[in-house]
Design an enzyme around this catalytic site. Structure first.
Site, PDB file in Angstrom:
ATOM      1  N   CYS A   1       0.039  -1.762  -0.016  1.00  0.00           N
ATOM      2  CA  CYS A   1       0.370  -0.357  -0.048  1.00  0.00           C
ATOM      3  C   CYS A   1       1.092   1.141   0.335  1.00  0.00           C
ATOM      4  CB  CYS A   1      -0.880  -0.141   1.246  1.00  0.00           C
ATOM      5  SG  CYS A   1      -2.133   1.235   0.916  1.00  0.00           S
TER       6      CYS A   1
ATOM      7  N   HIS B   1      -3.670  -5.720   1.358  1.00  0.00           N
ATOM      8  CA  HIS B   1      -2.968  -5.886   2.128  1.00  0.00           C
ATOM      9  C   HIS B   1      -3.603  -7.630   2.809  1.00  0.00           C
ATOM     10  CE1 HIS B   1      -2.506  -1.218   4.093  1.00  0.00           C
ATOM     11  NE2 HIS B   1      -3.424  -1.440   2.482  1.00  0.00           N
TER      12      HIS B   1
ATOM     13  N   GLU C   1      -1.839  -9.002   5.056  1.00  0.00           N
ATOM     14  CA  GLU C   1      -1.292  -8.920   6.656  1.00  0.00           C
ATOM     15  C   GLU C   1      -2.436  -8.978   7.418  1.00  0.00           C
ATOM     16  OE1 GLU C   1      -0.502  -6.409   4.418  1.00  0.00           O
ATOM     17  OE2 GLU C   1      -1.164  -4.888   5.525  1.00  0.00           O
TER      18      GLU C   1
END
Lengths: 234, 79
Positions: free
Chosen positions: A87, A204, A206
């Site tokens: 990002c 993302h 994560e």
């Protein structure tokens, strides 16, 4: 696996990233402040996390890309070290010259925060070996400037060299403008540099590593990196 | 010494913000607007009196930070 997560003023995804790295690889990363001038000895992976470094002033990632720690990251990448930017981290890597191109304002001008589907183009990279080629994964995006743009020559080099690793797609893996939420050229969601050791991606992974969240599709990226490093060390 | 650095998008780079402004100007009924491209202006106060030195420093500033030369052009003026 020794990871280093960079921390810039205005970054807000660094703890998500640290949590994901700890959960999936079993090792907590070292957090590295932007004003530092060196990375911890023996770093296996540098992560530039998401957020809004310097409030997105000037251009997204522009000021963070000139932070003291980035000289160390450039040198580390030059030696073949693995670098992952997510990002705002992707924007910072483009601004720092580690990756080509630029992330422009989303084509429909809206900040987009939702799950998207990504097609894994091939599994021949440390950043994709945790997946199968052609696999579709679901991960969230949260950005206003994710519209990947580069000149025709750069796009031709990226495509010709198999350097587009992740592409926005439909739930069944079709590359379709209707599922390219930010208008990126060729639905590009993630690219690597020429050497293949630096990945930038807008989504993302994560944030999809825990069953409690409802999806664990992001684990493969971190698990693949750990497997790559383990194989390299063996 | 006062200086101004103007940063504009290169032609061919899509400018969705400019497009949105263009649409708003048209909806206001302002006539004759063919297209809008948005850019940035930096007004910079420089120390020292030599315009050539200041211009060289500002070009370096623009190349290194103020503009992303992948997508933007810039112009330096000593005013």
């Amino acid at each position: 696996m020794k990871s280093a997560v960079l921390v810039f003023p205005g970054i807000n995804r660094e703890t998500d990233m640290a949590r994901a790295l700890t959960l999936v690889t079993g090792n907590a990363p070292t957090m590295v402040w932007h004003a530092d001038t060196s990375l911890p000895a023996g770093t296996d992976l540098v992560v530039v996390p998401g957020g809004f470094s310097y409030g997105d002033y000037l251009r997204c990632g522009a000021i963070a890309a000139r932070a003291p720690i980035m000289d160390a990251v450039r040198a580390y990448a030059g030696r073949g070290g693995l670098v992952l930017g997510v990002c705002n981290g992707f924007q910072i890597l483009c601004e720092s010259g580690l990756l080509p191109g630029v992330l422009m304002r989303n084509a429909r001008l809206k900040f987009i925060c939702r799950d998207v589907f990504l097609k894994v183009e091939h599994s021949d990279s440390p950043f994709t070996r945790g997946y199968n080629a052609g696999q579709v994964i679901r991960v969230p995006v949260a950005h206003g400037e994710g519209n990947y743009v580069a000149d025709d020559d750069t796009i031709a080099r990226l495509e010709g060299g198999g350097r587009v690793l992740y592409r926005y797609c439909s739930p069944d893996g079709a590359i379709d403008p209707a599922w390219n939420h930010n208008g990126a050229i060729n639905s590009i969601a993630g690219i690597v540099n020429e050497r293949g050791n630096v990945l930038g991606m807008m989504p993302h992974p994560e944030n999809h590593v825990e069953a409690a969240i409802g999806c664990t599709d992001g684990r493969g990226l971190f698990a693949g990196l750990a497997a790559h490093l383990e194989a390299a060390a063996a | 010494m006062k200086a101004r650095v103007t940063v504009t998008l290169k032609s061919g780079i899509l400018d969705p913000q400019g497009k949105a402004i263009e649409g708003a100007l048209k909806s206001l009924g302002i006539s004759g607007v063919a297209s809008v491209r948005q850019g940035k202006v930096f007004d910079i106060e420089m120390e020292g009196g030599d315009p050539a030195t200041a211009e060289a420093a500002l070009k370096e500033a623009a190349d290194k930070l103020l503009a992303n030369t992948v997508i933007e052009n810039y112009r330096v003026e000593i005013v």
